[in-house]
Scaffold this motif. Structure first.
Motif, PDB file in Angstrom:
ATOM      1  N   TYR A   1      -4.926   4.252   7.254  1.00  7.89           N
ATOM      2  CA  TYR A   1      -5.922   3.813   6.274  1.00  7.89           C
ATOM      3  C   TYR A   1      -6.353   2.375   6.543  1.00  7.89           C
ATOM      4  O   TYR A   1      -5.531   1.517   6.872  1.00  7.89           O
ATOM      5  CB  TYR A   1      -5.363   3.890   4.854  1.00  7.89           C
ATOM      6  CG  TYR A   1      -5.203   5.289   4.326  1.00  7.89           C
ATOM      7  CD1 TYR A   1      -4.052   6.010   4.589  1.00  7.89           C
ATOM      8  CD2 TYR A   1      -6.206   5.879   3.562  1.00  7.89           C
ATOM      9  CE1 TYR A   1      -3.901   7.304   4.106  1.00  7.89           C
ATOM     10  CE2 TYR A   1      -6.063   7.170   3.072  1.00  7.89           C
ATOM     11  CZ  TYR A   1      -4.910   7.875   3.355  1.00  7.89           C
ATOM     12  OH  TYR A   1      -4.761   9.150   2.876  1.00  7.89           O
ATOM     13  N   ALA A   2      -7.625   2.116   6.345  1.00  9.85           N
ATOM     14  CA  ALA A   2      -8.143   0.753   6.364  1.00  9.85           C
ATOM     15  C   ALA A   2      -8.039   0.166   4.967  1.00  9.85           C
ATOM     16  O   ALA A   2      -8.110   0.887   3.966  1.00  9.85           O
ATOM     17  CB  ALA A   2      -9.598   0.754   6.837  1.00  9.85           C
ATOM     18  N   ILE A   3      -7.845  -1.138   4.912  1.00 12.15           N
ATOM     19  CA  ILE A   3      -7.675  -1.829   3.635  1.00 12.15           C
ATOM     20  C   ILE A   3      -8.675  -2.972   3.535  1.00 12.15           C
ATOM     21  O   ILE A   3      -8.949  -3.657   4.536  1.00 12.15           O
ATOM     22  CB  ILE A   3      -6.250  -2.394   3.505  1.00 12.15           C
ATOM     23  CG1 ILE A   3      -5.244  -1.269   3.357  1.00 12.15           C
ATOM     24  CG2 ILE A   3      -6.148  -3.345   2.308  1.00 12.15           C
ATOM     25  CD1 ILE A   3      -5.304  -0.532   2.032  1.00 12.15           C
ATOM     26  N   GLY A   4      -9.186  -3.180   2.357  1.00 14.50           N
ATOM     27  CA  GLY A   4     -10.117  -4.273   2.145  1.00 14.50           C
ATOM     28  C   GLY A   4      -9.739  -5.128   0.952  1.00 14.50           C
ATOM     29  O   GLY A   4      -9.019  -4.681   0.056  1.00 14.50           O
TER      30      GLY A   4
ATOM     31  N   ILE B   1      -9.735  -4.700   7.039  1.00 10.49           N
ATOM     32  CA  ILE B   1      -9.048  -4.488   8.318  1.00 10.49           C
ATOM     33  C   ILE B   1      -8.845  -3.002   8.538  1.00 10.49           C
ATOM     34  O   ILE B   1      -8.462  -2.282   7.609  1.00 10.49           O
ATOM     35  CB  ILE B   1      -7.707  -5.264   8.356  1.00 10.49           C
ATOM     36  CG1 ILE B   1      -7.076  -5.184   9.746  1.00 10.49           C
ATOM     37  CG2 ILE B   1      -6.755  -4.779   7.273  1.00 10.49           C
ATOM     38  CD1 ILE B   1      -5.925  -6.187   9.942  1.00 10.49           C
ATOM     39  N   GLY B   2      -9.142  -2.558   9.753  1.00 10.27           N
ATOM     40  CA  GLY B   2      -9.021  -1.155  10.052  1.00 10.27           C
ATOM     41  C   GLY B   2      -7.610  -0.774  10.478  1.00 10.27           C
ATOM     42  O   GLY B   2      -6.677  -1.572  10.398  1.00 10.27           O
ATOM     43  N   THR B   3      -7.478   0.427  10.964  1.00  9.09           N
ATOM     44  CA  THR B   3      -6.174   0.871  11.450  1.00  9.09           C
ATOM     45  C   THR B   3      -5.760   0.083  12.688  1.00  9.09           C
ATOM     46  O   THR B   3      -4.582  -0.108  12.948  1.00  9.09           O
ATOM     47  CB  THR B   3      -6.185   2.369  11.756  1.00  9.09           C
ATOM     48  OG1 THR B   3      -7.244   2.650  12.663  1.00  9.09           O
ATOM     49  CG2 THR B   3      -6.403   3.173  10.473  1.00  9.09           C
TER      50      THR B   3
ATOM     51  N   CYS C   1      -7.340  -5.438  -3.842  1.00  9.26           N
ATOM     52  CA  CYS C   1      -7.298  -4.722  -2.574  1.00  9.26           C
ATOM     53  C   CYS C   1      -7.658  -3.259  -2.842  1.00  9.26           C
ATOM     54  O   CYS C   1      -7.474  -2.751  -3.958  1.00  9.26           O
ATOM     55  CB  CYS C   1      -5.944  -4.841  -1.880  1.00  9.26           C
ATOM     56  SG  CYS C   1      -4.526  -4.157  -2.759  1.00  9.26           S
ATOM     57  N   ALA C   2      -8.201  -2.632  -1.834  1.00 10.66           N
ATOM     58  CA  ALA C   2      -8.650  -1.250  -1.974  1.00 10.66           C
ATOM     59  C   ALA C   2      -8.580  -0.555  -0.626  1.00 10.66           C
ATOM     60  O   ALA C   2      -8.724  -1.198   0.420  1.00 10.66           O
ATOM     61  CB  ALA C   2     -10.078  -1.206  -2.508  1.00 10.66           C
TER      62      ALA C   2
ATOM     63  N   ALA D   1       0.827  -1.213   0.000  1.00  8.54           N
ATOM     64  CA  ALA D   1       0.000   0.000   0.000  1.00  8.54           C
ATOM     65  C   ALA D   1       0.860   1.262   0.000  1.00  8.54           C
ATOM     66  O   ALA D   1       0.863   2.014   0.970  1.00  8.54           O
ATOM     67  CB  ALA D   1      -0.931  -0.020   1.200  1.00  8.54           C
ATOM     68  N   ALA D   2       1.545   1.492  -1.087  1.00 10.88           N
ATOM     69  CA  ALA D   2       2.383   2.690  -1.191  1.00 10.88           C
ATOM     70  C   ALA D   2       1.507   3.937  -1.168  1.00 10.88           C
ATOM     71  O   ALA D   2       0.551   4.058  -1.932  1.00 10.88           O
ATOM     72  CB  ALA D   2       3.208   2.638  -2.471  1.00 10.88           C
ATOM     73  N   GLY D   3       1.849   4.855  -0.276  1.00 14.50           N
ATOM     74  CA  GLY D   3       1.078   6.091  -0.193  1.00 14.50           C
ATOM     75  C   GLY D   3      -0.144   5.992   0.704  1.00 14.50           C
ATOM     76  O   GLY D   3      -0.879   6.982   0.865  1.00 14.50           O
ATOM     77  N   TYR D   4      -0.378   4.832   1.282  1.00 16.49           N
ATOM     78  CA  TYR D   4      -1.522   4.624   2.182  1.00 16.49           C
ATOM     79  C   TYR D   4      -1.023   4.003   3.479  1.00 16.49           C
ATOM     80  O   TYR D   4      -1.134   2.782   3.680  1.00 16.49           O
ATOM     81  CB  TYR D   4      -2.565   3.729   1.524  1.00 16.49           C
ATOM     82  CG  TYR D   4      -3.203   4.354   0.316  1.00 16.49           C
ATOM     83  CD1 TYR D   4      -2.644   4.182  -0.944  1.00 16.49           C
ATOM     84  CD2 TYR D   4      -4.340   5.139   0.426  1.00 16.49           C
ATOM     85  CE1 TYR D   4      -3.202   4.777  -2.056  1.00 16.49           C
ATOM     86  CE2 TYR D   4      -4.910   5.735  -0.683  1.00 16.49           C
ATOM     87  CZ  TYR D   4      -4.335   5.553  -1.921  1.00 16.49           C
ATOM     88  OH  TYR D   4      -4.891   6.147  -3.034  1.00 16.49           O
ATOM     89  N   PRO D   5      -0.481   4.787   4.363  1.00 21.05           N
ATOM     90  CA  PRO D   5       0.020   4.228   5.619  1.00 21.05           C
ATOM     91  C   PRO D   5      -1.069   3.453   6.333  1.00 21.05           C
ATOM     92  O   PRO D   5      -2.173   3.967   6.563  1.00 21.05           O
ATOM     93  CB  PRO D   5       0.439   5.473   6.412  1.00 21.05           C
ATOM     94  CG  PRO D   5       0.604   6.549   5.406  1.00 21.05           C
ATOM     95  CD  PRO D   5      -0.354   6.244   4.307  1.00 21.05           C
ATOM     96  N   LEU D   6      -0.785   2.218   6.684  1.00 19.49           N
ATOM     97  CA  LEU D   6      -1.821   1.354   7.236  1.00 19.49           C
ATOM     98  C   LEU D   6      -2.136   1.665   8.690  1.00 19.49           C
ATOM     99  O   LEU D   6      -3.060   1.069   9.250  1.00 19.49           O
ATOM    100  CB  LEU D   6      -1.425  -0.109   7.060  1.00 19.49           C
ATOM    101  CG  LEU D   6      -1.319  -0.544   5.595  1.00 19.49           C
ATOM    102  CD1 LEU D   6      -1.117  -2.045   5.486  1.00 19.49           C
ATOM    103  CD2 LEU D   6      -2.544  -0.125   4.782  1.00 19.49           C
ATOM    104  N   ASP D   7      -1.396   2.582   9.285  1.00 19.96           N
ATOM    105  CA  ASP D   7      -1.811   3.066  10.609  1.00 19.96           C
ATOM    106  C   ASP D   7      -2.772   4.250  10.461  1.00 19.96           C
ATOM    107  O   ASP D   7      -3.268   4.779  11.461  1.00 19.96           O
ATOM    108  CB  ASP D   7      -0.608   3.441  11.462  1.00 19.96           C
ATOM    109  CG  ASP D   7       0.276   4.475  10.809  1.00 19.96           C
ATOM    110  OD1 ASP D   7       1.221   4.949  11.467  1.00 19.96           O
ATOM    111  OD2 ASP D   7       0.036   4.808   9.628  1.00 19.96           O
TER     112      ASP D   7
END
Length: 129
Positions: free
Chosen positions: A30-33, A49-51, A94-95, A22-28
């Motif tokens: 952004y949530a990812i699905g 999954i959420g932050t 993934c999004a 997830a480049a550019g979307y820090p997972l702390d």
């Protein structure tokens, strides 16, 4: 930019693991699905999954078989798929998502997740003998 790892071929009952860089979307932040689209069918929600690592959502069709996780240090989300079924054959995406919460018992739990405009390119998972 969201980039899925290569999918692959598995036998029914087998396992596969997908990752989403997830480049550019820090997972702390952004949530990812994970979503999937089977041939001739509409795209469906698989898992999110959420932050917070504990904030996870699973579609009923994959509950107990798939596990979503993430590594904030690597900025990568994962989808471990076990006990695969032929019906799991699809292109997986993934999004970045927004988690929807509802009050249950003594706290808020994830009950859904909605994708935004940021999607990976998709990766094919085929379950066949």
């Amino acid at each position: 930019q969201l980039t899925e790892s290569a999918g692959g071929l598995a036998q029914p009952g087998g396992s596969l693991s997908l990752s989403c860089a997830a480049a550019g979307y820090p997972l702390d932040e952004y949530a990812i699905g994970w979503f999937r689209q089977a041939p001739g069918k509409e795209r469906e929600r698989v898992s999110c999954i959420g932050t917070k690592d504990a904030d996870t959502y699973y579609a009923d069709s994959v509950k107990g078989r798939f596990t979503i996780s993430k590594d904030n240090a690597k900025n990568t989300a994962y989808l471990q798929m076990n006990n695969l079924m032929r019906e799991d054959t699809a292109v997986y995406y993934c999004a970045a998502v927004v988690i929807v919460y509802a009050w249950k018992d003594d706290g808020y739990v994830p009950v859904n997740c909605s994708p935004g405009d940021a999607w990976g390119q998709g990766t094919l998972v085929t379950v066949s003998s």
